[in-house]
Design a protein around this motif. Sequence first.
Motif, PDB file in Angstrom:
ATOM      1  N   VAL A 143       0.861  -1.178   0.000  1.00  0.00           N
ATOM      2  CA  VAL A 143       0.000   0.000   0.000  1.00  0.00           C
ATOM      3  C   VAL A 143       0.900   1.232   0.000  1.00  0.00           C
ATOM      4  O   VAL A 143       1.830   1.328   0.791  1.00  0.00           O
ATOM      5  CB  VAL A 143      -0.921   0.010   1.242  1.00  0.00           C
ATOM      6  N   SER A 144       0.658   2.154  -0.925  1.00  0.00           N
ATOM      7  CA  SER A 144       1.454   3.383  -0.995  1.00  0.00           C
ATOM      8  C   SER A 144       1.091   4.310   0.157  1.00  0.00           C
ATOM      9  O   SER A 144       0.061   4.120   0.813  1.00  0.00           O
ATOM     10  CB  SER A 144       1.196   4.108  -2.316  1.00  0.00           C
ATOM     11  N   ALA A 145       1.930   5.331   0.362  1.00  0.00           N
ATOM     12  CA  ALA A 145       1.713   6.273   1.460  1.00  0.00           C
ATOM     13  C   ALA A 145       0.340   6.940   1.363  1.00  0.00           C
ATOM     14  O   ALA A 145      -0.289   7.238   2.375  1.00  0.00           O
ATOM     15  CB  ALA A 145       2.816   7.329   1.464  1.00  0.00           C
ATOM     16  N   ASP A 146      -0.139   7.138   0.144  1.00  0.00           N
ATOM     17  CA  ASP A 146      -1.442   7.800  -0.017  1.00  0.00           C
ATOM     18  C   ASP A 146      -2.607   6.815   0.078  1.00  0.00           C
ATOM     19  O   ASP A 146      -3.761   7.187  -0.148  1.00  0.00           O
ATOM     20  CB  ASP A 146      -1.495   8.569  -1.342  1.00  0.00           C
ATOM     21  N   GLY A 147      -2.326   5.553   0.385  1.00  0.00           N
ATOM     22  CA  GLY A 147      -3.411   4.597   0.609  1.00  0.00           C
ATOM     23  C   GLY A 147      -3.795   3.775  -0.607  1.00  0.00           C
ATOM     24  O   GLY A 147      -4.611   2.865  -0.491  1.00  0.00           O
ATOM     25  N   THR A 148      -3.223   4.077  -1.788  1.00  0.00           N
ATOM     26  CA  THR A 148      -3.571   3.262  -2.955  1.00  0.00           C
ATOM     27  C   THR A 148      -2.817   1.924  -2.908  1.00  0.00           C
ATOM     28  O   THR A 148      -1.670   1.854  -2.464  1.00  0.00           O
ATOM     29  CB  THR A 148      -3.249   3.965  -4.288  1.00  0.00           C
ATOM     30  N   MET A 149      -3.500   0.880  -3.366  1.00  0.00           N
ATOM     31  CA  MET A 149      -2.918  -0.454  -3.358  1.00  0.00           C
ATOM     32  C   MET A 149      -1.971  -0.600  -4.551  1.00  0.00           C
ATOM     33  O   MET A 149      -2.321  -0.226  -5.660  1.00  0.00           O
ATOM     34  CB  MET A 149      -4.017  -1.504  -3.477  1.00  0.00           C
ATOM     35  N   ARG A 150      -0.799  -1.159  -4.283  1.00  0.00           N
ATOM     36  CA  ARG A 150       0.096  -1.531  -5.386  1.00  0.00           C
ATOM     37  C   ARG A 150      -0.217  -2.970  -5.761  1.00  0.00           C
ATOM     38  O   ARG A 150      -0.423  -3.807  -4.880  1.00  0.00           O
ATOM     39  CB  ARG A 150       1.558  -1.399  -4.951  1.00  0.00           C
TER      40      ARG A 150
END
Length: 195
Positions: A143-150
């Motif tokens: 999960v990226s710092a902004d909350g989007t899933m990788r």
Amino acid sequence: MPPPVARLPRNSAGRPVPGNITWYEPDDNGATLVTRDSEKGAHITCPCTPGSGTPRFGEQCPVRQRQFMTQRQCGLCTQGIRPTDQLVFIGETNAQYYLEPPLHPLCAAYALQVCPVLHASGERIEVALTHSYTLAEDRITGVSADGTMRRSVFAFGDPVAHHLAVLEFYLAFPDTPERRTGPKWLGQRAPRLLP
Ligand SMILES: [Zn+2]
Ligand SMILES: [Zn+2]
């Protein structure tokens, strides 16, 4: 409406709810549930029951999505598609893979005619006709710092992926598909729905 579609649970507006759609109970907090087994490794699970609670159109239940993809079940009516029968994927022009399970030709024709999103997309929607498809795994790797899933795509059954990432959906890559725009297929080749 194909008879198996007529038997599906309905939403509050009386519209049949496709088998792959997620249902929410009033007390559902929306948390993503992760579990693990020897067959799939870490994977997202979902406790929802079709017909119980409120369906959210456009959101697929990962449990039923994976079941329909692996068992060759129709994403709309939930019935199996015979191994010798042609099946249909609906998606964007020239899509290489599909996140929505396969459909019976009759169910695909119905969906193209009644689904407001598909209907509004017109020529930008394409059908891929095939008899078979190959699966891959769509897994969440972080999960990226902004909350989007990788996310990353892994080969189906890749044992290394079990430890690296959380399986959400299967992706279907159609084998040598024949492609048509939705309107063209409906106009020329789609099975007719009997009145
Ligand atoms: Zn579910
Ligand atoms: Zn069907």
